[in-house]
Design a protein around this motif. Structure first.
Motif, PDB file in Angstrom:
ATOM      1  N   LEU A  35       0.916  -0.904   0.083  1.00 25.47           N
ATOM      2  CA  LEU A  35       0.492  -0.475  -0.064  1.00 25.47           C
ATOM      3  C   LEU A  35       0.906   1.332  -0.328  1.00 25.47           C
ATOM      4  CD1 LEU A  35      -2.694   1.345  -0.135  1.00 25.47           C
ATOM      5  CD2 LEU A  35      -2.403   0.738   2.914  1.00 25.47           C
ATOM      6  N   ALA A  36       0.836   1.684  -1.339  1.00 25.26           N
ATOM      7  CA  ALA A  36       2.183   2.780  -1.242  1.00 25.26           C
ATOM      8  C   ALA A  36       1.180   4.048  -1.597  1.00 25.26           C
ATOM      9  CB  ALA A  36       2.730   2.949  -2.326  1.00 25.26           C
ATOM     10  N   LEU A  37       1.307   5.558  -0.474  1.00 25.13           N
ATOM     11  CA  LEU A  37       0.592   6.866  -1.077  1.00 25.13           C
ATOM     12  C   LEU A  37       1.446   7.518  -1.327  1.00 25.13           C
ATOM     13  CD1 LEU A  37      -2.501   7.378   0.412  1.00 25.13           C
ATOM     14  CD2 LEU A  37      -1.286   5.134   1.023  1.00 25.13           C
ATOM     15  N   PRO A  38       1.140   8.781  -1.779  1.00 27.64           N
ATOM     16  CA  PRO A  38       2.614   9.607  -3.161  1.00 27.64           C
ATOM     17  C   PRO A  38       2.506  11.219  -2.004  1.00 27.64           C
ATOM     18  CG  PRO A  38      -0.032  10.378  -3.503  1.00 27.64           C
ATOM     19  CD  PRO A  38      -0.334   8.939  -2.737  1.00 27.64           C
ATOM     20  N   GLY A  39       3.214  11.161  -2.298  1.00 25.08           N
ATOM     21  CA  GLY A  39       3.411  12.877  -1.613  1.00 25.08           C
ATOM     22  C   GLY A  39       3.071  13.715  -1.586  1.00 25.08           C
ATOM     23  N   GLN A  40       1.574  13.825  -2.830  1.00 28.64           N
ATOM     24  CA  GLN A  40       1.239  14.914  -2.578  1.00 28.64           C
ATOM     25  C   GLN A  40      -0.040  15.425  -1.422  1.00 28.64           C
ATOM     26  OE1 GLN A  40       2.292  13.386  -4.779  1.00 28.64           O
ATOM     27  NE2 GLN A  40       1.365  14.497  -7.340  1.00 28.64           N
ATOM     28  N   VAL A  41      -0.610  14.085  -1.262  1.00 27.63           N
ATOM     29  CA  VAL A  41      -2.028  13.093   0.362  1.00 27.63           C
ATOM     30  C   VAL A  41      -0.974  13.896   1.235  1.00 27.63           C
ATOM     31  CG1 VAL A  41      -3.016  11.735   0.724  1.00 27.63           C
ATOM     32  CG2 VAL A  41      -2.712  12.162  -1.241  1.00 27.63           C
ATOM     33  N   LEU A  42       0.021  12.764   0.993  1.00 29.21           N
ATOM     34  CA  LEU A  42       0.990  13.423   2.077  1.00 29.21           C
ATOM     35  C   LEU A  42       0.933  14.830   2.772  1.00 29.21           C
ATOM     36  CD1 LEU A  42       3.058   9.560   1.853  1.00 29.21           C
ATOM     37  CD2 LEU A  42       0.830  10.082   2.990  1.00 29.21           C
ATOM     38  N   THR A  43       1.214  15.645   2.165  1.00 31.99           N
ATOM     39  CA  THR A  43       2.323  16.554   2.161  1.00 31.99           C
ATOM     40  C   THR A  43       2.349  17.769   2.106  1.00 31.99           C
ATOM     41  OG1 THR A  43       3.815  16.597   0.266  1.00 31.99           O
ATOM     42  CG2 THR A  43       5.153  15.347   1.904  1.00 31.99           C
ATOM     43  N   LEU A  44       0.453  17.695   2.004  1.00 29.10           N
ATOM     44  CA  LEU A  44      -0.130  19.400   1.527  1.00 29.10           C
ATOM     45  C   LEU A  44      -0.469  20.056   2.635  1.00 29.10           C
ATOM     46  CD1 LEU A  44      -3.561  18.993   2.756  1.00 29.10           C
ATOM     47  CD2 LEU A  44      -3.583  17.233   0.758  1.00 29.10           C
ATOM     48  N   GLY A  45      -0.070  19.135   4.374  1.00 27.42           N
ATOM     49  CA  GLY A  45      -0.553  20.271   5.241  1.00 27.42           C
ATOM     50  C   GLY A  45       0.555  21.676   5.177  1.00 27.42           C
ATOM     51  N   GLY A  46       1.446  21.582   4.388  1.00 25.19           N
ATOM     52  CA  GLY A  46       2.190  22.933   4.693  1.00 25.19           C
ATOM     53  C   GLY A  46       1.038  23.769   3.570  1.00 25.19           C
ATOM     54  N   ALA A  47       0.715  23.359   2.653  1.00 27.99           N
ATOM     55  CA  ALA A  47       0.368  24.522   1.896  1.00 27.99           C
ATOM     56  C   ALA A  47      -0.723  24.566   2.732  1.00 27.99           C
ATOM     57  CB  ALA A  47      -0.148  23.705   0.431  1.00 27.99           C
ATOM     58  N   LEU A  48      -1.912  24.031   3.436  1.00 27.00           N
ATOM     59  CA  LEU A  48      -3.246  24.326   3.660  1.00 27.00           C
ATOM     60  C   LEU A  48      -3.102  25.537   5.101  1.00 27.00           C
ATOM     61  CD1 LEU A  48      -6.401  24.082   4.106  1.00 27.00           C
ATOM     62  CD2 LEU A  48      -5.240  21.447   5.268  1.00 27.00           C
ATOM     63  N   THR A  49      -1.868  24.464   6.065  1.00 29.56           N
ATOM     64  CA  THR A  49      -1.997  25.653   6.994  1.00 29.56           C
ATOM     65  C   THR A  49      -1.268  27.363   6.345  1.00 29.56           C
ATOM     66  OG1 THR A  49      -0.794  24.289   8.209  1.00 29.56           O
ATOM     67  CG2 THR A  49       0.446  26.312   8.579  1.00 29.56           C
ATOM     68  N   SER A  50       0.041  27.269   5.100  1.00 30.35           N
ATOM     69  CA  SER A  50      -0.181  28.880   4.591  1.00 30.35           C
ATOM     70  C   SER A  50      -0.755  29.180   3.853  1.00 30.35           C
ATOM     71  CB  SER A  50       1.049  28.258   3.460  1.00 30.35           C
ATOM     72  OG  SER A  50       2.399  27.822   3.702  1.00 30.35           O
ATOM     73  N   ARG A  51      -1.950  28.333   3.286  1.00 33.53           N
ATOM     74  CA  ARG A  51      -3.746  29.408   3.474  1.00 33.53           C
ATOM     75  C   ARG A  51      -4.524  30.172   4.658  1.00 33.53           C
ATOM     76  NH1 ARG A  51      -8.284  26.294  -0.655  1.00 33.53           N
ATOM     77  NH2 ARG A  51      -6.568  25.981  -1.567  1.00 33.53           N
ATOM     78  N   LEU A  52      -4.040  29.224   5.274  1.00 35.27           N
ATOM     79  CA  LEU A  52      -5.128  29.875   6.803  1.00 35.27           C
ATOM     80  C   LEU A  52      -4.498  30.951   7.275  1.00 35.27           C
ATOM     81  CD1 LEU A  52      -6.930  29.571   9.029  1.00 35.27           C
ATOM     82  CD2 LEU A  52      -5.690  27.344  10.450  1.00 35.27           C
ATOM     83  N   GLU A  53      -3.304  31.065   7.195  1.00 39.47           N
ATOM     84  CA  GLU A  53      -2.157  32.187   7.741  1.00 39.47           C
ATOM     85  C   GLU A  53      -2.317  32.975   6.933  1.00 39.47           C
ATOM     86  OE1 GLU A  53       2.626  33.587   6.392  1.00 39.47           O
ATOM     87  OE2 GLU A  53       2.116  31.480   7.785  1.00 39.47           O
ATOM     88  N   TRP A  54      -2.464  32.917   5.657  1.00 40.55           N
ATOM     89  CA  TRP A  54      -2.457  34.293   4.758  1.00 40.55           C
ATOM     90  C   TRP A  54      -3.760  35.191   5.293  1.00 40.55           C
ATOM     91  CZ3 TRP A  54      -1.024  38.222   2.300  1.00 40.55           C
ATOM     92  CH2 TRP A  54      -1.116  38.650   1.444  1.00 40.55           C
ATOM     93  N   PHE A  55      -5.312  34.172   5.076  1.00 43.59           N
ATOM     94  CA  PHE A  55      -6.258  34.696   5.676  1.00 43.59           C
ATOM     95  C   PHE A  55      -6.579  35.345   7.396  1.00 43.59           C
ATOM     96  CE2 PHE A  55      -7.216  32.577   1.444  1.00 43.59           C
ATOM     97  CZ  PHE A  55      -8.362  33.536   0.617  1.00 43.59           C
ATOM     98  N   SER A  56      -5.846  34.440   7.993  1.00 48.34           N
ATOM     99  CA  SER A  56      -5.733  34.617   9.439  1.00 48.34           C
ATOM    100  C   SER A  56      -4.738  36.313   9.658  1.00 48.34           C
ATOM    101  CB  SER A  56      -5.209  33.582  10.174  1.00 48.34           C
ATOM    102  OG  SER A  56      -5.506  32.850  10.055  1.00 48.34           O
ATOM    103  N   ARG A  57      -3.870  35.841   9.032  1.00 50.46           N
ATOM    104  CA  ARG A  57      -3.398  37.684   8.486  1.00 50.46           C
ATOM    105  C   ARG A  57      -4.089  38.975   8.104  1.00 50.46           C
ATOM    106  NH1 ARG A  57       2.177  36.338   5.916  1.00 50.46           N
ATOM    107  NH2 ARG A  57       1.989  38.438   5.527  1.00 50.46           N
ATOM    108  N   GLN A  58      -4.939  37.984   6.837  1.00 54.50           N
ATOM    109  CA  GLN A  58      -5.874  39.472   6.326  1.00 54.50           C
ATOM    110  C   GLN A  58      -7.242  39.904   7.628  1.00 54.50           C
ATOM    111  OE1 GLN A  58      -4.230  40.548   3.762  1.00 54.50           O
ATOM    112  NE2 GLN A  58      -2.790  39.319   4.297  1.00 54.50           N
TER     113      GLN A  58
END
Length: 383
Positions: A314-337
């Motif tokens: 059972l192999a999972l690719p990186g895009q699913v496993l490491t999207l946490g950085g992109a998701l957190t960065s999005r939350l940061e932008w809208f929080s800063r605004q």
């Protein structure tokens, strides 16, 4: 100068005395902005190769991850947190972007490889000034994260030139670097899928930004059979913090790492699986490819993942496993605004990352298998 690299991706080159930078972004017009991280390539990298890496990261990594996040929002995965989110966050749609930096020569490359170098700031300064000026010219259509882990402080340096940078320090509303949030997602996937609590766990890339965080998690978990590997360890190293060290080689996974069974977690640079002996994988292994460039593009990637699945892995690719950085960065932008002057809500970000990645891991696994579809193909189909 600007040019259109493909019908879907635009590329802008920034020339400075200390190096060149390329910024890419997709041409989706229905998104709030395009977002991506940054990567340095060696000083001798040809222009064509640098742009090729840039495009692959912008489309195959950043755009795909943000598409998965957009879909999770549309399907109500985070509705239970809605009263805690800043205005506009759940309604946001983000595309893919990326930055590649190529130092002018080997001497500058050596300086930029060490953020603790006394010459680092003055060397990176003109490059960041050029990148910042371009991001300002684009008026918010593109936002970047300079890097994470030991390079997390670069976000604050770029912030001196543009507000369109993510991963900045908490004192100005940022998440303070995205590596811990990315690791939270990998841990969530591991806990969702690990074959057996007492089974072997192999961590490849245990000395990197994400790998060292995951190594700390394994130490806290007190699992009985953990082994680690990293090309950064000195030759002849057999034990690290009380755990056995397995052989490792640049650009591939060794048979010793792949062949232990149980769970194999790879926090590496990329492109290793395609150069490894996948026949070393034992049936029943969980393989978490928690890095960019985890699977080759196109048919080669489909064939490789089908071959891995054919070994009952059972192999999972990186895009699913490491999207946490992109998701957190999005939350940061809208929080800063929406909440200027407030500290970033890190506990909320970790909860959000766990929720979205558990959703995508379970969806990809549940969608695979019945008709021979791999989790990788299920991800591509969903995105």
């Amino acid at each position: 100068m600007s040019s259109n690299a493909s019908p879907a991706v635009s590329v802008h080159r920034i020339e400075t005395p200390n190096g060149d930078a390329w910024v890419a972004w997709d041409d989706q017009r229905d998104t709030d902005y395009a977002y991506g991280g940054s990567r340095m390539v060696p000083s001798g990298t040809p222009d064509e190769e640098a742009v090729s890496v840039l495009r692959r990261l912008a489309v195959g990594e950043s755009k795909l991850k943000n598409t998965l996040i957009n879909t999770a929002f549309e399907e109500g995965v985070l509705d239970g947190f809605s009263d805690r989110f800043p205005q506009g966050f759940l309604q946001s749609r983000v595309g893919g972007g990326r930055c590649i930096i190529r130092p002018r020569d080997a001497g500058i490359e050596n300086i930029l490889s060490d953020p603790l170098s006394p010459e680092f700031r003055r060397t990176i300064e003109p490059i960041f000034a050029g990148i910042g000026a371009f991001l300002n010219e684009m008026d918010g259509r593109i936002k970047l994260t300079p890097d994470f882990g030991r390079f997390a402080g670069l976000a604050d340096l770029l912030l001196e030139h543009t507000p369109h940078v993510l991963g900045v320090r908490r004192e100005v509303g940022g998440c303070g670097g995205k590596s811990s949030f990315s690791t939270t997602g990998v841990i969530a996937a591991f806990e969702e899928l690990k074959p057996a609590p007492a089974g072997p766990v192999t961590l490849i890339g245990s000395d990197g930004a994400m790998g060292s965080d995951f190594f700390d998690y394994l130490k806290r978990s007190d699992l009985p059979d953990v082994a680690v590997a990293d090309i950064a360890y000195a030759a002849g190293t057999t034990v690290r913090d009380g755990y056995p060290v397995l052989p490792s080689r640049p650009g591939t996974f060794t048979t010793e790492c792949l062949g232990r069974g149980g769970s194999v977690v790879a926090n590496t640079w990329g492109n290793e699986l395609e150069n490894a002996d996948v026949d070393a994988l034992r049936p029943g292994t969980l393989l978490l490819l928690a890095h960019n460039h985890s699977v080759p593009e196109g048919q080669a990637g489909l064939d490789l993942m089908r071959r891995v699945a054919g070994r009952d892995v059972l192999a999972l690719p990186g895009q699913v496993l490491t999207l946490g950085g992109a998701l957190t960065s999005r939350l940061e932008w809208f929080s800063r605004q929406a909440r200027p002057g407030e500290l970033f809500d890190k506990p909320l970000a970790h909860d959000v990352v766990r929720t979205v990645i558990r959703y995508w891991v379970r969806r990809c696994v549940d969608s695979a298998g019945a008709d021979g579809t791999t989790p990788y193909e299920a991800m591509l189909s969903a995105a």
